[in-house]
Scaffold this active site. Structure first.
Site, PDB file in Angstrom:
ATOM      1  NE  ARG A  65      76.012 -86.469 -21.823  1.00  0.00           N
ATOM      2  CZ  ARG A  65      74.767 -86.237 -21.504  1.00  0.00           C
ATOM      3  NH1 ARG A  65      74.402 -86.051 -20.274  1.00  0.00           N
ATOM      4  NH2 ARG A  65      73.840 -86.180 -22.450  1.00  0.00           N
ATOM      5  CB  ILE A  92      72.964 -83.615 -25.285  1.00  0.00           C
ATOM      6  CG1 ILE A  92      71.861 -82.669 -24.797  1.00  0.00           C
ATOM      7  CG2 ILE A  92      73.949 -82.917 -26.205  1.00  0.00           C
ATOM      8  CD1 ILE A  92      71.038 -82.032 -25.877  1.00  0.00           C
ATOM      9  CG  HIS A 109      63.339 -78.085 -30.631  1.00  0.00           C
ATOM     10  ND1 HIS A 109      63.644 -78.621 -29.392  1.00  0.00           N
ATOM     11  CD2 HIS A 109      62.987 -76.791 -30.402  1.00  0.00           C
ATOM     12  CE1 HIS A 109      63.495 -77.698 -28.468  1.00  0.00           C
ATOM     13  NE2 HIS A 109      63.096 -76.577 -29.055  1.00  0.00           N
ATOM     14  CG  ASP A 141      75.597 -78.017 -34.145  1.00  0.00           C
ATOM     15  OD1 ASP A 141      74.971 -78.218 -33.077  1.00  0.00           O
ATOM     16  OD2 ASP A 141      75.764 -76.882 -34.626  1.00  0.00           O
TER      17      ASP A 141
END
Ligand code: GAR
Length: 189
Positions: A65, A92, A109, A141
């Site tokens: 990742r 993410i 969102h 964040d």
């Protein structure tokens, strides 16, 4: 100079289209310099039609990742964006990406954060039985949908709504809200 935007998508890219439409109409002083996706995404076709650079960076199961995150930062950084927009990008990002783009990376969102974060904001709001939900544009964040809220707008949940009808009504509002946020970003930048 128009605001240089890199837009990240995973899906149909109607939010991206709203940005492109506003730019074309001359109501948003910006340029989408690249569109990135984490896989095949219908929205990439919208960009390709306009001759905008696109790139696809899949995050496959079992993949490192942090290497993906670093590569994403590198690909986006190559376009020297003023603002990076996650417009239905369902991944993410990690610390390497945030180290470079924090403060100029926003997300949108389909719920009124901090309620119903995550991948199923519309479904979760319906399941909770709320009568009002909406959409949120926020600065990304390290958390999942936890960053500072920039703008929000509410949308009523109707008695016969299902996930699709409600999401579609939210997206109608969301497209306008995102364009407004980017317009203000341009003004204040
Ligand atoms: C939008 O509703 C966006 O908020 C949502 O995906 C949709 C993308 O629509 N994103 C998330 O749920 C992120 N957690 P689009 O592909 O038509 O632009």
């Amino acid at each position: 100079m128009p605001l240089r935007l890199v837009v990240l998508i995973s899906g149909t890219g109607t939010l991206l289209q709203a940005l492109l439409d506003a730019i074309q109409a001359g109501t948003l002083d910006a340029a989408v310099v690249a569109v990135g996706a984490d896989g095949a995404a219908e929205g990439l076709v919208r960009a390709e039609k306009l001759g905008i650079d696109t790139f696809v960076l899949p995050l496959r199961k079992g993949m490192d990742r942090s290497a993906w995150d670093e590569e994403l930062a590198r690909r986006v950084g190559a376009y020297d964006p003023d603002l990076v927009i996650s417009a239905g990008f369902m991944k993410i990002v990690g610390p390497a990406f945030l180290a470079v783009f924090s403060g100029r990376f926003i997300n949108t969102h389909p719920a009124l954060l901090p309620s119903f974060p995550g991948a199923h904001g519309v479904r979760d709001a319906l399941a909770a039985g709320v009568k009002v939900t909406g959409c949120t544009v926020f600065a990304v964040d390290a958390g999942v949908d936890t960053g500072p809220i920039i703008a929000q707008e509410s949308v009523a949940v109707l008695p016969d709504d299902d996930e699709e009808t409600l999401h579609e009504r939210i997206k109608t509002v969301e497209r306008r809200l995102l364009v407004e946020v980017v317009r203000k970003w341009r003004k204040n930048g």
